[in-house]
Scaffold this motif. Structure first.
Motif, PDB file in Angstrom:
ATOM      1  N   THR A  89       0.894  -1.229  -0.097  1.00  0.00           N
ATOM      2  CA  THR A  89       0.249  -0.050   0.001  1.00  0.00           C
ATOM      3  C   THR A  89       0.947   1.404  -0.217  1.00  0.00           C
ATOM      4  OG1 THR A  89      -1.815  -1.317   1.415  1.00  0.00           O
ATOM      5  CG2 THR A  89      -1.689   1.278   1.076  1.00  0.00           C
ATOM      6  N   THR A  90       0.719   2.234  -1.019  1.00  0.00           N
ATOM      7  CA  THR A  90       1.397   3.490  -0.954  1.00  0.00           C
ATOM      8  C   THR A  90       0.669   4.207   0.198  1.00  0.00           C
ATOM      9  OG1 THR A  90       1.925   3.367  -3.236  1.00  0.00           O
ATOM     10  CG2 THR A  90       1.812   5.606  -2.153  1.00  0.00           C
ATOM     11  N   VAL A  91       1.728   4.567   1.245  1.00  0.00           N
ATOM     12  CA  VAL A  91       1.237   5.389   2.373  1.00  0.00           C
ATOM     13  C   VAL A  91       1.527   6.983   2.312  1.00  0.00           C
ATOM     14  CG1 VAL A  91       1.058   3.513   4.028  1.00  0.00           C
ATOM     15  CG2 VAL A  91       2.873   4.713   3.762  1.00  0.00           C
ATOM     16  N   VAL A  92       2.568   7.257   1.391  1.00  0.00           N
ATOM     17  CA  VAL A  92       3.033   8.810   1.283  1.00  0.00           C
ATOM     18  C   VAL A  92       3.524   8.853  -0.078  1.00  0.00           C
ATOM     19  CG1 VAL A  92       4.442  10.544   1.939  1.00  0.00           C
ATOM     20  CG2 VAL A  92       3.550   8.999   3.820  1.00  0.00           C
ATOM     21  N   ALA A  93       2.990   9.708  -0.906  1.00  0.00           N
ATOM     22  CA  ALA A  93       3.152   9.912  -2.349  1.00  0.00           C
ATOM     23  C   ALA A  93       3.702  11.404  -2.349  1.00  0.00           C
ATOM     24  CB  ALA A  93       1.923   9.620  -3.234  1.00  0.00           C
ATOM     25  N   GLY A  94       4.410  11.619  -3.373  1.00  0.00           N
ATOM     26  CA  GLY A  94       4.938  13.137  -3.806  1.00  0.00           C
ATOM     27  C   GLY A  94       6.024  13.620  -3.017  1.00  0.00           C
ATOM     28  N   LEU A  95       6.923  12.508  -2.525  1.00  0.00           N
ATOM     29  CA  LEU A  95       8.162  12.973  -2.073  1.00  0.00           C
ATOM     30  C   LEU A  95       9.265  13.242  -3.062  1.00  0.00           C
ATOM     31  CD1 LEU A  95       8.043  10.259   0.892  1.00  0.00           C
ATOM     32  CD2 LEU A  95       7.518  12.758   1.220  1.00  0.00           C
TER      33      LEU A  95
ATOM     34  N   GLU B 117       3.232   8.956 -11.908  1.00  0.00           N
ATOM     35  CA  GLU B 117       2.723  10.079 -11.113  1.00  0.00           C
ATOM     36  C   GLU B 117       2.298   9.522  -9.764  1.00  0.00           C
ATOM     37  OE1 GLU B 117      -1.778  12.452 -10.956  1.00  0.00           O
ATOM     38  OE2 GLU B 117      -1.393  10.958 -12.573  1.00  0.00           O
ATOM     39  N   GLY B 118       2.814  10.441  -8.697  1.00  0.00           N
ATOM     40  CA  GLY B 118       2.771  10.210  -7.356  1.00  0.00           C
ATOM     41  C   GLY B 118       4.217   9.778  -6.784  1.00  0.00           C
ATOM     42  N   ASP B 119       5.034   9.516  -7.587  1.00  0.00           N
ATOM     43  CA  ASP B 119       6.492   9.246  -6.928  1.00  0.00           C
ATOM     44  C   ASP B 119       7.159  10.596  -6.582  1.00  0.00           C
ATOM     45  OD1 ASP B 119       6.767   6.291  -7.533  1.00  0.00           O
ATOM     46  OD2 ASP B 119       7.597   6.601  -9.702  1.00  0.00           O
ATOM     47  N   ASP B 120       8.050  10.419  -5.518  1.00  0.00           N
ATOM     48  CA  ASP B 120       8.406   9.157  -4.842  1.00  0.00           C
ATOM     49  C   ASP B 120       7.432   8.877  -3.846  1.00  0.00           C
ATOM     50  OD1 ASP B 120      10.521   7.957  -6.403  1.00  0.00           O
ATOM     51  OD2 ASP B 120      11.873   9.714  -5.481  1.00  0.00           O
ATOM     52  N   ARG B 121       7.366   7.605  -3.288  1.00  0.00           N
ATOM     53  CA  ARG B 121       6.745   7.021  -2.278  1.00  0.00           C
ATOM     54  C   ARG B 121       7.224   6.420  -1.139  1.00  0.00           C
ATOM     55  NH1 ARG B 121       2.049   5.642  -5.797  1.00  0.00           N
ATOM     56  NH2 ARG B 121       2.666   6.178  -7.861  1.00  0.00           N
ATOM     57  N   ILE B 122       6.461   6.318   0.027  1.00  0.00           N
ATOM     58  CA  ILE B 122       6.834   5.375   0.702  1.00  0.00           C
ATOM     59  C   ILE B 122       5.505   4.270   0.941  1.00  0.00           C
ATOM     60  CG2 ILE B 122       6.770   4.695   3.505  1.00  0.00           C
ATOM     61  CD1 ILE B 122       7.610   7.739   3.997  1.00  0.00           C
ATOM     62  N   ILE B 123       6.199   2.739   0.741  1.00  0.00           N
ATOM     63  CA  ILE B 123       5.141   1.925   0.427  1.00  0.00           C
ATOM     64  C   ILE B 123       5.059   0.737   1.509  1.00  0.00           C
ATOM     65  CG2 ILE B 123       4.686  -0.125  -0.901  1.00  0.00           C
ATOM     66  CD1 ILE B 123       6.233   1.315  -3.476  1.00  0.00           C
ATOM     67  N   ARG B 124       3.983   0.691   2.305  1.00  0.00           N
ATOM     68  CA  ARG B 124       4.083  -0.255   3.372  1.00  0.00           C
ATOM     69  C   ARG B 124       3.740  -1.750   2.776  1.00  0.00           C
ATOM     70  NH1 ARG B 124      -0.565   1.881   6.087  1.00  0.00           N
ATOM     71  NH2 ARG B 124      -1.899   0.394   5.046  1.00  0.00           N
ATOM     72  N   LEU B 125       4.471  -2.572   3.291  1.00  0.00           N
ATOM     73  CA  LEU B 125       4.376  -4.177   3.147  1.00  0.00           C
ATOM     74  C   LEU B 125       3.833  -4.626   4.590  1.00  0.00           C
ATOM     75  CD1 LEU B 125       7.494  -4.993   1.064  1.00  0.00           C
ATOM     76  CD2 LEU B 125       5.238  -4.285   0.195  1.00  0.00           C
TER      77      LEU B 125
ATOM     78  N   ALA C 239      -0.062   7.050  11.674  1.00  0.00           N
ATOM     79  CA  ALA C 239      -0.601   7.202  10.275  1.00  0.00           C
ATOM     80  C   ALA C 239      -0.172   6.367   9.260  1.00  0.00           C
ATOM     81  CB  ALA C 239      -0.496   8.767   9.859  1.00  0.00           C
ATOM     82  N   LEU C 240       1.238   6.110   9.126  1.00  0.00           N
ATOM     83  CA  LEU C 240       1.853   5.344   8.383  1.00  0.00           C
ATOM     84  C   LEU C 240       1.208   3.904   8.403  1.00  0.00           C
ATOM     85  CD1 LEU C 240       5.539   6.604   7.943  1.00  0.00           C
ATOM     86  CD2 LEU C 240       3.790   7.364   6.983  1.00  0.00           C
ATOM     87  N   ALA C 241       1.103   3.351   9.493  1.00  0.00           N
ATOM     88  CA  ALA C 241       0.546   2.167   9.582  1.00  0.00           C
ATOM     89  C   ALA C 241      -0.949   1.789   9.280  1.00  0.00           C
ATOM     90  CB  ALA C 241       0.547   1.880  11.184  1.00  0.00           C
ATOM     91  N   GLU C 242      -1.727   2.981   9.434  1.00  0.00           N
ATOM     92  CA  GLU C 242      -3.230   3.075   9.174  1.00  0.00           C
ATOM     93  C   GLU C 242      -3.745   3.638   7.834  1.00  0.00           C
ATOM     94  OE1 GLU C 242      -4.774   4.670  12.715  1.00  0.00           O
ATOM     95  OE2 GLU C 242      -3.952   3.132  13.882  1.00  0.00           O
ATOM     96  N   ASP C 243      -3.158   4.490   7.269  1.00  0.00           N
ATOM     97  CA  ASP C 243      -3.598   5.383   6.403  1.00  0.00           C
ATOM     98  C   ASP C 243      -3.144   5.051   4.863  1.00  0.00           C
ATOM     99  OD1 ASP C 243      -5.058   6.655   8.150  1.00  0.00           O
ATOM    100  OD2 ASP C 243      -3.604   8.443   8.225  1.00  0.00           O
ATOM    101  N   ALA C 244      -3.566   5.552   3.961  1.00  0.00           N
ATOM    102  CA  ALA C 244      -2.877   5.372   2.353  1.00  0.00           C
ATOM    103  C   ALA C 244      -3.052   6.899   1.744  1.00  0.00           C
ATOM    104  CB  ALA C 244      -3.815   4.564   1.792  1.00  0.00           C
ATOM    105  N   ALA C 245      -2.204   6.828   0.897  1.00  0.00           N
ATOM    106  CA  ALA C 245      -1.959   7.961  -0.070  1.00  0.00           C
ATOM    107  C   ALA C 245      -1.682   9.311   0.563  1.00  0.00           C
ATOM    108  CB  ALA C 245      -3.212   7.782  -1.050  1.00  0.00           C
ATOM    109  N   LEU C 246      -1.193   9.526   1.752  1.00  0.00           N
ATOM    110  CA  LEU C 246      -0.896  10.789   2.347  1.00  0.00           C
ATOM    111  C   LEU C 246       0.031  11.563   1.445  1.00  0.00           C
ATOM    112  CD1 LEU C 246       0.151   9.785   5.856  1.00  0.00           C
ATOM    113  CD2 LEU C 246      -2.025  10.746   5.376  1.00  0.00           C
ATOM    114  N   GLY C 247       0.093  12.913   1.411  1.00  0.00           N
ATOM    115  CA  GLY C 247       0.927  13.727   0.729  1.00  0.00           C
ATOM    116  C   GLY C 247       1.980  14.087   1.577  1.00  0.00           C
ATOM    117  N   PRO C 248       3.058  14.684   1.108  1.00  0.00           N
ATOM    118  CA  PRO C 248       4.285  15.165   1.905  1.00  0.00           C
ATOM    119  C   PRO C 248       3.706  16.012   3.191  1.00  0.00           C
ATOM    120  CG  PRO C 248       4.768  15.482  -0.343  1.00  0.00           C
ATOM    121  CD  PRO C 248       3.048  15.112  -0.350  1.00  0.00           C
TER     122      PRO C 248
END
Length: 446
Positions: A64-70, A433-441, A99-108
């Protein structure tokens, strides 16, 4: 330091090769490897931990992408509910770990900038340089201190380690005088056993520096949080730097520790030849004299140099991981327990390295296989490699996320990947679009 291995002895005997000092390859050239004058006792013992059973697979996890746009994230560190992220062309952001553990598609803007890039004195971002490693004080939030490794341009390019107090908004230098260049800056930092701070440095595009014990380049440094040498570091002589734990490295960018407390690193090789090493105190890892086995005609062979400490993995000239950040997944990450995870840049993959005690020592179950792990993947057990372990590498997510800069276990039991698709080296479908990211596994069955 004598790096003679049991595998090398057996290989030599099996081939009826007359050996002296365990040298079984071609004769060394005129250059010599730097060695310490004294080395602390190596308390190596066969580890009690074992890798998880079975073969690691992509289906084990949900991504799951949790942060996009870094902007080219480089490092990630968790502490006491906070997550600190560096951006190579910027500074340090802080996110809420929950928030990283629960959310998705946060922005910077889902996090806050706690240390802007322009607050780092003389900060520069030439080529591969910039704001690189971040580590959090082991007693955080008391003190509320983070450590940052970054590139400077101050009458020439170098690298600097600083300590930042978030409460006092105070920045102080910890270690300066680290050689730098537009490439090969190393940059990963991490706290390890006994609260020591470990610092990885590259050869600064000057390979000879990696064999200079006084240069702080091409080395793994072990220091106190104030920058002083660790008291049990090797002694590299009057002209050596007592902060140096090992040297002979080209461009190491990943470090973590086994459950036994042993440091493990990954480093970029020349034209592939990437390596994973379980470090020995005072070890010389060969660069730029040694970089492969007896079949590699371009570089010296580990089995021809008694003073060279061999890696557990050398990918050879035909294969690259382009390894950056690594993480040793402990039992909190149960689906890949006790395996080493390596983020790959040019390979655009996550490499899962299973380290098993060598079959020839105590792991032989009668059919030549080492206990723990599995027989799939690429196996590294050549006689000239470090025979304390046999390594098997499985490659996952090949091309799925693009270039991977780092992998970090989170406090929730998930793994977090940083992509590096806006660093100017991506190709094909990347950057997206959306890169760079933090992706949760996270575990698929959680």
């Amino acid at each position: 330091m004598n790096a003679c291995t049991r595998r090398r002895l057996l290989a030599a005997v099996g081939l009826s090769i007359a050996i002296a000092g365990c040298s079984t390859g071609s004769e060394p050239d005129a250059r010599e490897l730097a060695t310490p004058e004294s080395v602390p006792d190596d308390d190596w013992s066969t580890p009690e931990w074992r890798p998880g059973e079975g073969t690691p697979a992509e289906d084990d996890v949900v991504a799951t992408t949790v942060v996009a746009g870094l902007e080219v994230p480089w490092d990630l560190a968790f502490a006491d509910g906070d997550a600190f992220v560096t951006e190579r062309d910027g500074g340090v952001r802080r996110f809420d770990a929950s928030a990283l553990a629960e959310d998705a598609a946060l922005g910077p803007d889902g996090g806050e900038t706690v240390l802007p890039g322009d607050a780092l004195p003389n900060r520069s971002a030439p080529g591969e340089g910039g704001t690189l490693g971040v580590a959090v004080h082991p007693d955080y939030p008391d003190p509320a201190a983070v450590f940052v490794y970054y590139t400077v341009d101050e009458n020439g390019i170098g690298n600097r380690l600083v300590r930042y107090d978030l409460e006092a908004d105070d920045l102080e230098p910890v270690l300066e005088g680290i050689p730098g260049a537009s490439i090969h800056n190393g940059g990963r930092i991490a706290f390890g056993p006994e609260g020591a701070l470990w610092v990885l440095t590259g050869d600064a595009d000057d390979p000879a520096l990696a064999q200079d014990p006084g240069s702080r380049a091409g080395a793994v440094l072990r220091i106190a949080p104030d920058g002083d040498p660790h008291p049990r570091n090797p002694d590299w002589g009057a002209d050596g730097d007592r902060r140096t734990y090992t040297l002979g490295h080209r461009n190491p960018q990943g470090i973590d520790f086994t459950p036994q407390g042993r440091p493990v690193i990954a480093e970029h090789g020349p034209s592939a030849r990437d390596e994973v090493s379980v470090l020995r105190p005072g070890g010389n890892y060969g660069w730029d004299i040694v970089r492969g086995g007896p079949d590699d005609s371009e570089y010296g062979s580990y089995d021809a140099y008694d003073d060279a400490a061999p890696p557990v993995v050398n990918t050879g000239p035909g294969t690259t991981m382009a390894p950056s950040g690594i993480a040793f997944a402990d039992d909190a990450v149960g689906f890949w327990e006790n395996r080493l995870l390596v983020a790959g840049l040019a390979s655009s993959a996550l490499h899962v390295v299973t380290l098993s005690p060598d079959a020839g020592d105590d792991g032989d179950d009668g059919d030549g296989a080492a206990n723990g792990g599995d027989e799939s993947g690429v196996r590294y057990d050549a006689p000239w490699l470090d025979d304390r372990f046999t390594a098997t590498v499985n490659t996952l997510f090949d091309g799925a996320f693009g270039r991977l800069r780092h992998v970090e276990p989170g406090p929730d039991g998930s793994l977090y990947l940083l992509t590096s698709n806006r660093d100017g080296r991506a190709s094909g479908a990347f950057p997206r679009e959306g890169d760079d990211r933090i992706i949760r596994l996270e575990a698929a069955n959680s």
